[in-house]
Scaffold this motif. Structure first.
Motif, PDB file in Angstrom:
ATOM      1  N   ARG A   1     -32.853  58.975 -61.769  1.00  0.00           N
ATOM      2  CA  ARG A   1     -34.150  59.633 -62.103  1.00  0.00           C
ATOM      3  C   ARG A   1     -34.619  59.139 -63.528  1.00  0.00           C
ATOM      4  O   ARG A   1     -35.883  58.840 -63.805  1.00  0.00           O
ATOM      5  CB  ARG A   1     -34.127  61.024 -62.163  1.00  0.00           C
TER       6      ARG A   1
ATOM      7  N   GLU B   1     -38.953  60.391 -54.508  1.00  0.00           N
ATOM      8  CA  GLU B   1     -38.707  61.828 -54.527  1.00  0.00           C
ATOM      9  C   GLU B   1     -37.410  62.624 -54.771  1.00  0.00           C
ATOM     10  O   GLU B   1     -37.215  63.405 -55.316  1.00  0.00           O
ATOM     11  CB  GLU B   1     -39.628  62.428 -53.480  1.00  0.00           C
ATOM     12  N   LYS B   2     -36.546  61.935 -53.911  1.00  0.00           N
ATOM     13  CA  LYS B   2     -35.155  62.506 -53.893  1.00  0.00           C
ATOM     14  C   LYS B   2     -34.252  61.710 -54.529  1.00  0.00           C
ATOM     15  O   LYS B   2     -34.104  60.502 -54.623  1.00  0.00           O
ATOM     16  CB  LYS B   2     -34.716  62.850 -52.405  1.00  0.00           C
ATOM     17  N   PHE B   3     -32.960  62.230 -55.352  1.00  0.00           N
ATOM     18  CA  PHE B   3     -32.059  61.276 -55.976  1.00  0.00           C
ATOM     19  C   PHE B   3     -30.732  62.230 -55.412  1.00  0.00           C
ATOM     20  O   PHE B   3     -30.561  63.424 -55.406  1.00  0.00           O
ATOM     21  CB  PHE B   3     -31.886  61.619 -57.495  1.00  0.00           C
ATOM     22  N   GLY B   4     -29.486  61.278 -55.205  1.00  0.00           N
ATOM     23  CA  GLY B   4     -28.294  61.846 -54.794  1.00  0.00           C
ATOM     24  C   GLY B   4     -27.166  61.040 -55.776  1.00  0.00           C
ATOM     25  O   GLY B   4     -27.699  60.630 -56.608  1.00  0.00           O
TER      26      GLY B   4
ATOM     27  N   GLU C   1     -26.181  59.046 -60.508  1.00  0.00           N
ATOM     28  CA  GLU C   1     -27.339  59.259 -59.604  1.00  0.00           C
ATOM     29  C   GLU C   1     -27.805  58.156 -59.235  1.00  0.00           C
ATOM     30  O   GLU C   1     -27.787  57.190 -59.635  1.00  0.00           O
ATOM     31  CB  GLU C   1     -28.147  60.151 -60.451  1.00  0.00           C
TER      32      GLU C   1
ATOM     33  N   GLU D   1     -32.812  58.179 -53.624  1.00  0.00           N
ATOM     34  CA  GLU D   1     -32.551  58.070 -52.016  1.00  0.00           C
ATOM     35  C   GLU D   1     -33.809  57.687 -51.293  1.00  0.00           C
ATOM     36  O   GLU D   1     -34.661  58.431 -50.721  1.00  0.00           O
ATOM     37  CB  GLU D   1     -32.130  59.667 -51.733  1.00  0.00           C
TER      38      GLU D   1
END
Length: 200
Positions: A125, A169-172, A180, A183
């Motif tokens: 991010r 929008e998404k992080f894993g 991190e 995604e």
């Protein structure tokens, strides 16, 4: 959506690669690894840095070849950390756009289709910038190509595509590392040709 026809095979001359090597030789002595990165040997750090230098050079060369503005944002010899982006672009109003170039290596997937379906943009991010470009290298270990490629090579290298800062929008987390990652599969990002529409 990205497909194999959108992926750009790179064209780096021997002279350009020599310049990348010179930069990497300096940077390997001054660059500090991130705290969330595994401990790397000198050789591994050098290869990783060289891959990044070649990726940046390839992206700048391609964008300039399309008649658009692109310059490195990093003083390679300053000995200071960079600002978290690699390239400066310009939009249609001549306003600067900061661009991050990420380079990754695939050991197990050696076909573009597999790389697009399997992997994500290699950024956490805090690393996301206005434009985020992914470059991939791949090895050819299984004998399913004309010859084996067992080390990173600019012959097995491609500019995959880009994502804007609002596309992610998404992080894993990486399955093998405690850090991190965005995604968004590479097949879901934008083509490099589409980036040209925003640039001057």
């Amino acid at each position: 959506m990205i497909n194999r026809d959108c992926v750009i095979r790179t064209d780096i001359s021997d002279e350009e690669m020599e310049s990348c090597i010179e930069n990497a030789m300096f940077l390997v002595k001054t660059m500090q690894d991130r705290p969330d990165l595994h401990s790397r040997s000198y050789m591994e750090r050098f290869i990783n840095i060289l891959m990044g230098e070649a990726a940046e050079r390839a992206v700048i060369k391609w964008i300039r070849g399309k008649g658009k503005y692109a310059v490195s944002a990093v003083d390679k010899r300053s000995g200071k950390p960079d600002l978290g982006h690699d390239i400066i672009l310009r939009d249609k109003k001549q306003k600067e756009i900061v661009c991050s170039v990420k380079s990754s290596l695939s050991a197990c997937k050696s076909h573009i289709d597999e790389i697009l379906k399997s992997f994500t943009i290699a950024a956490k991010r805090s690393e996301i910038r206005q434009v985020n470009i992914q470059v991939y290298y791949w090895l050819s270990l299984k004998g399913d190509h004309e010859y084996r490629v067992t080390v990173p090579s600019n012959n097995n290298m491609a500019i995959i595509g880009w994502a804007g800062e609002n596309d992610i929008e998404k992080f894993g987390n990486y399955s093998t590392e405690h850090r991190e990652v965005a995604e968004i599969k590479l097949e879901q990002i934008r083509s490099m040709e589409s980036l040209l529409e925003f640039l001057s």
